[in-house]
Motif scaffolding. Structure first.
Motif, PDB file in Angstrom:
ATOM      1  N   UNK A  70      21.825 121.431  61.834  1.00 61.82           N
ATOM      2  CA  UNK A  70      23.201 122.512  62.234  1.00 61.82           C
ATOM      3  C   UNK A  70      24.381 121.671  62.192  1.00 61.82           C
ATOM      4  N   UNK A  71      25.422 122.099  61.596  1.00 65.03           N
ATOM      5  CA  UNK A  71      26.575 121.714  61.152  1.00 65.03           C
ATOM      6  C   UNK A  71      27.637 122.265  62.326  1.00 65.03           C
ATOM      7  N   UNK A  72      28.617 121.477  62.847  1.00 64.90           N
ATOM      8  CA  UNK A  72      29.660 121.711  63.855  1.00 64.90           C
ATOM      9  C   UNK A  72      30.753 121.399  63.056  1.00 64.90           C
ATOM     10  N   UNK A  73      31.557 122.439  62.558  1.00 69.21           N
ATOM     11  CA  UNK A  73      32.646 122.024  61.548  1.00 69.21           C
ATOM     12  C   UNK A  73      33.996 122.433  62.372  1.00 69.21           C
ATOM     13  N   UNK A  74      34.785 121.476  62.530  1.00 65.90           N
ATOM     14  CA  UNK A  74      36.102 121.560  63.311  1.00 65.90           C
ATOM     15  C   UNK A  74      37.234 121.945  62.441  1.00 65.90           C
ATOM     16  N   UNK A  75      38.214 122.953  62.411  1.00 66.16           N
ATOM     17  CA  UNK A  75      38.878 123.081  61.476  1.00 66.16           C
ATOM     18  C   UNK A  75      40.288 123.488  62.109  1.00 66.16           C
ATOM     19  N   UNK A  76      41.342 123.567  61.383  1.00 69.36           N
ATOM     20  CA  UNK A  76      42.613 123.878  61.709  1.00 69.36           C
ATOM     21  C   UNK A  76      43.426 124.767  60.519  1.00 69.36           C
ATOM     22  N   UNK A  77      44.363 124.922  60.480  1.00 69.09           N
ATOM     23  CA  UNK A  77      45.244 125.671  59.189  1.00 69.09           C
ATOM     24  C   UNK A  77      45.544 124.775  57.998  1.00 69.09           C
ATOM     25  N   UNK A  80      43.308 121.521  56.062  1.00 69.81           N
ATOM     26  CA  UNK A  80      41.743 121.478  56.841  1.00 69.81           C
ATOM     27  C   UNK A  80      40.999 122.625  56.359  1.00 69.81           C
ATOM     28  N   UNK A  81      41.613 123.696  56.330  1.00 74.85           N
ATOM     29  CA  UNK A  81      40.521 125.013  55.902  1.00 74.85           C
ATOM     30  C   UNK A  81      39.827 125.116  54.514  1.00 74.85           C
ATOM     31  N   UNK A  82      40.690 124.555  53.650  1.00 72.12           N
ATOM     32  CA  UNK A  82      40.234 124.507  52.185  1.00 72.12           C
ATOM     33  C   UNK A  82      39.167 123.287  52.194  1.00 72.12           C
ATOM     34  N   UNK A  83      39.794 122.207  52.946  1.00 68.92           N
ATOM     35  CA  UNK A  83      38.674 120.994  52.826  1.00 68.92           C
ATOM     36  C   UNK A  83      37.424 121.414  53.511  1.00 68.92           C
ATOM     37  N   UNK A  84      37.296 122.089  54.533  1.00 67.08           N
ATOM     38  CA  UNK A  84      36.198 122.613  55.242  1.00 67.08           C
ATOM     39  C   UNK A  84      35.352 123.381  54.696  1.00 67.08           C
ATOM     40  N   UNK A  85      35.940 124.354  53.755  1.00 64.15           N
ATOM     41  CA  UNK A  85      35.321 125.345  52.978  1.00 64.15           C
ATOM     42  C   UNK A  85      34.364 124.845  51.944  1.00 64.15           C
ATOM     43  N   UNK A  86      34.893 123.559  51.213  1.00 65.60           N
ATOM     44  CA  UNK A  86      34.070 122.870  50.540  1.00 65.60           C
ATOM     45  C   UNK A  86      32.583 122.336  51.189  1.00 65.60           C
ATOM     46  N   UNK A  87      32.882 122.009  52.303  1.00 65.64           N
ATOM     47  CA  UNK A  87      31.815 121.397  52.962  1.00 65.64           C
ATOM     48  C   UNK A  87      30.636 122.427  53.475  1.00 65.64           C
ATOM     49  N   UNK A  88      31.465 123.662  53.843  1.00 68.13           N
ATOM     50  CA  UNK A  88      30.557 124.798  54.213  1.00 68.13           C
ATOM     51  C   UNK A  88      29.647 125.516  53.014  1.00 68.13           C
ATOM     52  N   UNK A  89      30.359 125.547  51.984  1.00 66.06           N
ATOM     53  CA  UNK A  89      29.731 126.225  50.675  1.00 66.06           C
ATOM     54  C   UNK A  89      28.289 125.104  50.473  1.00 66.06           C
ATOM     55  N   UNK A  90      28.578 123.822  50.589  1.00 68.28           N
ATOM     56  CA  UNK A  90      27.535 123.047  50.225  1.00 68.28           C
ATOM     57  C   UNK A  90      26.248 123.306  51.251  1.00 68.28           C
ATOM     58  N   UNK A  91      26.731 123.129  52.511  1.00 68.16           N
ATOM     59  CA  UNK A  91      25.783 123.395  53.386  1.00 68.16           C
ATOM     60  C   UNK A  91      25.035 124.836  53.376  1.00 68.16           C
ATOM     61  N   UNK A 103      40.504 125.520  65.649  1.00 66.58           N
ATOM     62  CA  UNK A 103      41.541 124.777  66.504  1.00 66.58           C
ATOM     63  C   UNK A 103      43.145 124.965  66.396  1.00 66.58           C
ATOM     64  N   UNK A 104      43.396 125.352  65.168  1.00 64.24           N
ATOM     65  CA  UNK A 104      45.012 125.572  64.702  1.00 64.24           C
ATOM     66  C   UNK A 104      45.570 126.504  65.537  1.00 64.24           C
ATOM     67  N   UNK A 105      46.707 126.261  65.947  1.00 62.04           N
ATOM     68  CA  UNK A 105      47.726 126.864  66.715  1.00 62.04           C
ATOM     69  C   UNK A 105      48.285 128.199  65.927  1.00 62.04           C
ATOM     70  N   UNK A 106      48.526 127.834  64.569  1.00 60.84           N
ATOM     71  CA  UNK A 106      49.292 128.617  63.911  1.00 60.84           C
ATOM     72  C   UNK A 106      48.302 129.295  62.715  1.00 60.84           C
ATOM     73  N   UNK A 107      47.104 129.378  63.139  1.00 58.99           N
ATOM     74  CA  UNK A 107      46.263 129.898  62.039  1.00 58.99           C
ATOM     75  C   UNK A 107      46.367 131.534  61.261  1.00 58.99           C
ATOM     76  N   UNK A 108      46.902 132.250  62.078  1.00 58.42           N
ATOM     77  CA  UNK A 108      47.072 133.670  61.678  1.00 58.42           C
ATOM     78  C   UNK A 108      48.227 133.452  60.723  1.00 58.42           C
TER      79      UNK A 108
END
Length: 352
Positions: A70-77, A80-91, A103-108
């Motif tokens: 299992x992978x627990x991916x921590x991300x912000x806006x 960070x999101x585009x980097x983690x998207x690469x990881x998530x696609x592989x997973x 975690x990001x305060x300004x995500x929306x």
């Protein structure tokens, strides 16, 4: 179950996300059942350093990820999101399961400014996750209304009451001293606070505010000097550990006059240390701070911020009541133990 956390380095990046990752990895509650490791995908530094490390990190990930369940991916806006998207696609291509922790305060705000193609990338990012974790109930509702996702749950940040116990002293001893914990800059309301101190010291010349954080430290110092407030506002730079406890011990309230937030660790740490909270009614803060344990103002309201400083300096009994209420609330709702018990439930649910 072998779990890999993906996020900023615990030792080479600053901020609340790294603290949450470290807490999960070291948790007695979680490690009694799961084998948890952390994978640093990002470090602080100049743009070339960040880019080089990000690429290097992803290549390292490709060599090790298959041994985890299992992978627990921590991300912000932003990036960070585009980097983690690469990881998530592989997973997901490997048929494995993943939790995305926002975690990001300004995500929306970040999402709304994207072009159509990039919005679709973020949409797919949420859809790929087996579970999305939001920092508060209000964030959960916002995310569910915007994005199509498999599931979304709330996980409030938590702190250890024991770690801040020595800073919980009688606030009457330091009723004129205040602490702002967090990156200095416009989003955090740093310049509003400087303007508010300028107003407040006209009525109380003993007020002192400590600004503890990185970011726009030189710009803040220049404004403080311009207003001749050097005796009243002390820029500390980034602090941690013993120095943070010392400052908390010698102040009566923690201030965070932000324009955007999720659920800031600075507020929870201040509460655990028995400090009154002065903050703004943004993000999840109103879910945590009420009239019982702090003072909330609208972001940008400098006169209300000045009045909040003065009110705390005058009303010692109010400070004591808020101190008691905050320590009780941390133990009851926002302890790190409770956070990790709930996270363990989510891990089990996702792997069913």
């Amino acid at each position: 179950m072998k779990i890999l956390q993906i996020g900023p380095s615990e030792t080479r990046s600053r901020g609340g996300m790294a603290a949450v990752i470290r807490g999960i990895r070291e948790s007695r509650t979680l490690n009694s059942e799961f084998e948890i490791e952390s994978f640093p995908s990002y470090i602080d530094g100049s743009l070339p350093v960040r880019l080089l490390y990000s690429g290097y990190g992803y290549l390292r990930f490709l060599l090790c990820y298959k041994k985890y369940d299992l992978f627990h991916i921590h991300t912000a806006e932003r990036g960070s999101t585009f980097r983690k998207n690469l990881y998530l696609r592989t997973i997901k291509r490997a048929g494995k399961r993943a939790i995305v922790h926002i975690h990001g305060a300004e995500y929306l705000t970040f999402y709304d400014r994207l072009n159509g193609r990039r919005k679709k990338t973020v949409d797919r990012f949420f859809q790929r996750a087996n579970l999305v974790i939001a920092l508060s109930d209000s964030w959960k509702r916002e995310l569910e209304s915007r994005f199509c996702m498999n599931a979304c749950q709330t996980l409030y940040n938590g702190v250890s009451p024991e770690a801040f116990q020595e800073a919980a002293v009688d606030p009457a001893k330091h009723r004129n001293a205040f602490l702002m914990l967090g990156r200095l800059g416009e989003r955090k309301g740093t310049y509003d606070l400087i303007d508010a101190v300028e107003l407040a010291v006209r009525q109380n010349s003993e007020l002192t505010v400590y600004l503890a954080g990185d970011g726009e430290t030189e710009k803040a110092k220049a404004l403080i000097a311009e207003k001749k407030l050097e005796k009243h506002i002390i820029v500390m730079g980034w602090i941690d550990g013993t120095k943070k406890l010392e400052l908390l011990k010698n102040t009566a309230a923690v201030i965070l006059p932000s324009y955007n937030e999720g659920l800031p660790m600075a507020i929870l740490e201040g509460m655990a240390a028995g400090k009154a909270i002065i903050s703004t009614s943004v993000g999840a803060i109103p879910e945590v701070v009420t009239t019982e344990n702090g003072i909330l103002i609208e972001p940008g309201n400098v006169s209300a911020l000045a009045e909040a400083l003065l009110r705390c300096s005058r009303d010692v009994e109010m400070l004591r009541e808020m101190s008691r209420a905050n320590m009780e609330m941390i133990e009851r709702r926002f302890s790190v133990r409770r956070m990790h018990e709930r996270l363990a439930d989510y891990y089990r649910e996702v792997m069913k």
